[in-house]
Motif scaffolding. Structure first.
Motif, PDB file in Angstrom:
ATOM      1  N   TYR B  72      17.104  23.225   5.063  1.00 18.25           N
ATOM      2  CA  TYR B  72      18.438  22.667   5.281  1.00 18.25           C
ATOM      3  C   TYR B  72      19.478  23.278   4.371  1.00 18.25           C
ATOM      4  N   ARG B  73      19.053  24.199   3.489  1.00 21.18           N
ATOM      5  CA  ARG B  73      19.997  24.945   2.660  1.00 21.18           C
ATOM      6  C   ARG B  73      19.780  26.443   2.800  1.00 21.18           C
ATOM      7  N   PRO B  74      19.925  26.978   4.016  1.00 20.99           N
ATOM      8  CA  PRO B  74      19.755  28.435   4.150  1.00 20.99           C
ATOM      9  C   PRO B  74      20.765  29.212   3.320  1.00 20.99           C
ATOM     10  N   GLU B  75      21.910  28.581   3.024  1.00 14.43           N
ATOM     11  CA  GLU B  75      22.910  29.273   2.207  1.00 14.43           C
ATOM     12  C   GLU B  75      22.448  29.413   0.762  1.00 14.43           C
ATOM     13  N   ARG B  78      19.632  32.514   0.727  1.00 19.26           N
ATOM     14  CA  ARG B  78      20.060  33.914   0.750  1.00 19.26           C
ATOM     15  C   ARG B  78      20.533  34.399  -0.613  1.00 19.26           C
ATOM     16  N   PRO B 350      23.135  18.743  -1.738  1.00 18.21           N
ATOM     17  CA  PRO B 350      23.618  19.799  -2.631  1.00 18.21           C
ATOM     18  C   PRO B 350      24.616  19.214  -3.628  1.00 18.21           C
TER      19      PRO B 350
END
Lengths: 269, 570
Positions: B72-75, B78, B350
């Motif tokens: 749920y935190r692909p950002e 990366r 987050p």
């Protein structure tokens, strides 16, 4: 002034990635450097000369003096102009995913269509697309709540779903039509759509403005009618004619502005 | 196996009262030894710092929360991307690294052992599978008990004997090391949309209080003589005015007699920074660090780790479901929530701890204030509650802050942190600077003692050859004036040696080995366990949606176990 012309001679089934070929990185390159360069294709690299004929004319003291021209259908060339900060790129054909992503300056012109994620997370510069684009033009990275934060996107054709998702600055102009959820989650910035919009612009919008000159198919219930405005000035730009002004999205206590051309949207009056 | 001699290092080994002594450290067949033969390979570490390998007593590195966080935190994924090389797989993730990246990053910092501090029993298999995927460090999973339906019932009825047998059985079933308590009764209340406020506010339906649960579990812990004490994340995390709850939590077990020779404490307070706030709201909040530190300084039954804010964008993830919802309401960012049936809950949000904002600056100050006010380094451990208050890769930076009053002052003066960092906390008045021996204590020896480890955290002959060497000459460097050099060196070990194998050399991972899983096997309670299981099973079958046969952790989920055997006295 340096002009770099890459003419497509073979289209790859697996996309090439051009994020290393931006004016900021190649302004010192000569023809021999491009001929030596191996372009990422999937998880391997191949000589750029396998795919493009290369021509380099002139000299450049910095990236702002570079003009890069990509001739041919670059529909399988990803990341054109990704992270570029200065200079100019012209694509005479289509462009694949992430064209102009994370741009901070310079200009990209696509004389064709662009795939999804065009102008993703733009911070500055200008991206002009003469044709259409697909989903997520001018949006955030998947999962991120911070999208395009600056710069300008001009789309002469149609836009896909979720145009300007999480927009937090900058401007997006669409001369054609637009699909669902334009400006979803936006917090700042400006979107203008001159064609028709399918439905639900500005969903979960917190602030910023969306202006629609065409017909809107379906308005979200979270937008509250404010008033009719004539010849409004929005974000320093003047518009002529009558617009129906809404505020929303109330679902998230939003205070954004949604302007619908009154002539085209009589059903909302 | 090879024999090695680390030649002429400057050794910090607090457990053996060695504080900067120039001497050789010798190891053979994976163990520290007193002598080696002339065939020993010489590693010249002249005038470099030598310490036991680091031990992290509280982190979140394995299990379903991590997987949900990554998805749920692909950002976040990366960021922190590193390409593979001949030794290592690729790395990804900043606050939630991939499993291999977790092992590599700890190893690069000179660490060898990490606690996964929150393992829901129902998700123990998943946790162990992730532990298998993490190389180079050994991992100590702590199963969660503070909102467990069986535990709450035993606590309510005062059935300590049965509770002890239950814990004994459940540590075997889950292959866990010790007892973890999170927001006791509060996460159960969250199942009803609420929370509890303090240790005397009862959970709905069970009508049992946090005080009763904490005391019952502490009594059971001492009855069994587990190597680690109860490990507690108190009620009211993150709320202004919460320090009385914290002090009450520590005090409520003060009279319970310790039944273990391998540790000193009967309660370990985790991420103390989040639990040390005075005031009534974020408008008038002030630091409660002085009050909490004062309690700890006067009471030896308590140890703690800090949960220091590192001023990063990170990911919060905890079994404290209602607290995570509060965070989501506060910052408006995305929120994941999960109920773990009969056991606990979980939340993920987050969080951006920016030095430009007053609240994170305040929290930063509270954490450092606790470090500086707690006098005995054996009662405190360095953590960030990874990833909740910041990623573990910032431990070297925290070390540089602890060793340099000048750097802390500079951050306050330069507005790297806002005025709340010193106007709402006592940090601005504290000029204490940790020395290398104190750093070795709070990152190694204290954690080993708190967990009752008998094989690591010391350079004692017979102990594991788990050793870190740092490219620093303590006689040349002034940590007060060179914080950047401290951060750089502690972040890139000259050598990390684990079980006598060189895993890191000059800050690079040069070898990858499988992790071990540490768990506790209580012996001598078999009859009691059997009786408890017979009583428990009808409730289990009625309320769990999984069969018991699919619930317990089979041996193949821990291919490299390190089992601590405890002889229960009863």
């Amino acid at each position: 002034m340096k002009t770099i012309t890459l003419t497509l001679k073979k289209k790859s089934q697996i996309a090439l990635e051009f994020d290393e070929l931006i004016p900021d990185k190649v302004f010192t390159w000569e023809k021999a450097d491009f001929e030596n360069y191996q372009v990422p294709v999937g998880n391997r690299r191949f000589p750029l000369t396998d795919y493009f004929d290369i021509e380099v004319e002139g000299t450049a003291a910095g990236p702002e003096e570079v003009k890069m021209i990509l001739e041919g259908d670059c529909g399988r060339v990803k990341y054109i102009g990704c992270k570029m900060g200065a200079g100019e790129i012209i694509v005479n054909g289509d462009a694949d995913l992430h064209c102009g992503a994370e741009m901070t300056g310079g200009k990209i012109t696509v004389n064709g269509d662009a795939e999804s994620y065009a102008g993703r997370e733009m911070k500055g510069g200008e991206l002009e697309i003469m044709g259409n684009t697909r989903e997520f033009c001018g949006c955030s990275y998947i999962g991120d709540w911070r999208g395009m934060s600056g710069g300008k996107i001009i789309l002469h054709g149609n836009a896909g779903k979720q145009l300007g998702e999480c927009l937090s600055g900058g401007e997006i102009y669409v001369e054609g039509d637009c699909d669902i959820l334009a400006g979803i989650h936006m917090s700042k910035g400006f979107i203008q759509i001159d064609g028709d919009v399918t439905r639900w612009p500005g969903g979960q919008m917190k602030n910023g403005n969306v202006l629609i000159n065409g017909e809107l198919g379906m308005l979200l219930e979270g937008f509250v009618y404010d008033e009719i405005v004539r010849d409004p000035v929005i974000d320093g730009k003047s518009f002529s004619g009558k617009y129906i002004k809404y505020t929303g999205d109330l679902a998230v206590n939003g205070k954004g502005g949604l302007y619908l051309n009154a002539e085209k949207n009589r059903k909302y009056l | 196996m090879m024999e090695y001699i680390l030649k002429n290092g400057i050794v910090y080994d607090p457990a053996n009262n060695i504080a900067g002594e120039k001497k050789d450290v010798m190891f053979k067949d994976g163990k520290i030894v007193e002598n080696v033969s002339s065939d020993a390979k010489v590693l010249d570490v002249t005038d470099k710092i030598v310490m036991p390998a680091g031990i992290d007593p509280h982190a979140h590195v394995a299990g379903p929360k991590l997987v949900v966080g990554r998805i749920y935190r692909p950002e976040d994924s990366r960021k922190g991307v590193v390409s593979p090389n001949e030794v290592c797989r690729p790395e990804s993730g900043f606050s939630i690294p991939s499993c291999p990246a977790t092992g590599y990053r700890y190893s690069r910092m000179g660490y060898g052992t990490v606690t996964e501090a929150a393992m829901p029993p129902l998700e123990a298999k998943h946790t162990h599978e992730e532990i298998m995927a993490i190389p180079n460090i050994d991992i100590t999973p702590l199963p969660l008990f503070g909102n467990n339906w069986f535990v709450m019932q035993y606590a309510k009825e005062g059935q300590i004997d049965e509770l002890a047998a239950f814990i004994s059985a459940w540590l075997k079933i889950t292959k866990g090391y010790g007892i973890k308590i999170v927001n006791p009764c509060g996460t159960e209340a969250w199942g009803w949309g609420g929370n509890v406020h303090g240790i005397d506010d009862p959970a709905p339906y069970f009508d049992v209080t946090g005080r009763e649960v904490i005391r019952a579990l502490s009594q059971a812990n001492e009855m069994l003589g587990l190597p680690h004490s109860i490990h507690v994340h108190p009620n009211d995390l993150g709320h202004p005015g919460n320090f009385p709850t914290t002090v009450n939590t520590l005090d409520c077990v003060k009279d319970i007699e310790k039944n273990s020779s391998v540790r000193n404490q009967t309660i370990h307070l985790t991420h103390a920074q989040f639990h040390s706030y005075a005031g009534t709201s974020w408008r008038d909040v002030e630091s409660g660090a002085e009050q909490v530190a004062d309690y700890i300084n006067k009471n030896k039954h308590v140890t703690c780790d800090i949960g220091q804010i590192t001023l990063d964008e990170t990911t919060t993830m905890t079994a404290d479901g209602p607290m995570e919802f509060d965070l989501h309401q506060l910052n408006g960012l995305k929120w994941a929530n999960k109920d773990i049936e009969l056991e606990t809950g979980s939340g993920i949000v987050p969080f951006i701890y920016s030095g430009k904002a007053p609240v994170p600056s305040f929290q930063w100050g509270v954490g450092l204030e606790l470090f500086l006010r707690i006098k005995d380094p054996w009662q405190v451990c360095l953590t960030t509650d990874h990833p909740n208050a910041g990623p573990f890769i910032r431990y070297p930076r925290i070390i540089s802050w602890l060793m340099s009053a000048e750097r802390r002052q500079e951050m306050m003066d330069n507005l790297e942190v806002r005025v709340w960092s010193y106007k709402r906390t006592g940090l601005g008045t504290l000029d204490r600077e940790y020395d290398f021996n104190e750093i070795a204590t709070i990152t190694r020896a204290a954690a080993a003692k708190i967990y009752g480890y008998q094989d690591r955290g010391e350079l004692t002959p017979g102990y594991n050859a788990d050793i870190a060497v740092y490219d620093l000459n303590p006689n040349d460097i002034d940590p007060s004036k060179e914080p950047a050099a401290i951060e750089q060196a502690f972040g890139n070990a000259m050598y990390t040696i684990k079980d006598g194998q060189i895993l890191v050399k000059d800050g690079e991972v040069v070898k990858v080995v499988p992790s071990h899983t540490l768990w506790t096997n209580v012996q001598g309670f078999e009859e009691q366990e059997k009786a408890v299981m017979e009583k428990v099973m009808p409730t289990f079958r009625r309320f769990y949606t999984v069969k018991f046969e699919n619930y317990q952790v089979q041996d193949h989920f821990t291919p490299n176990p390190l089992i601590t055997t405890v002889q229960a006295s009863k």
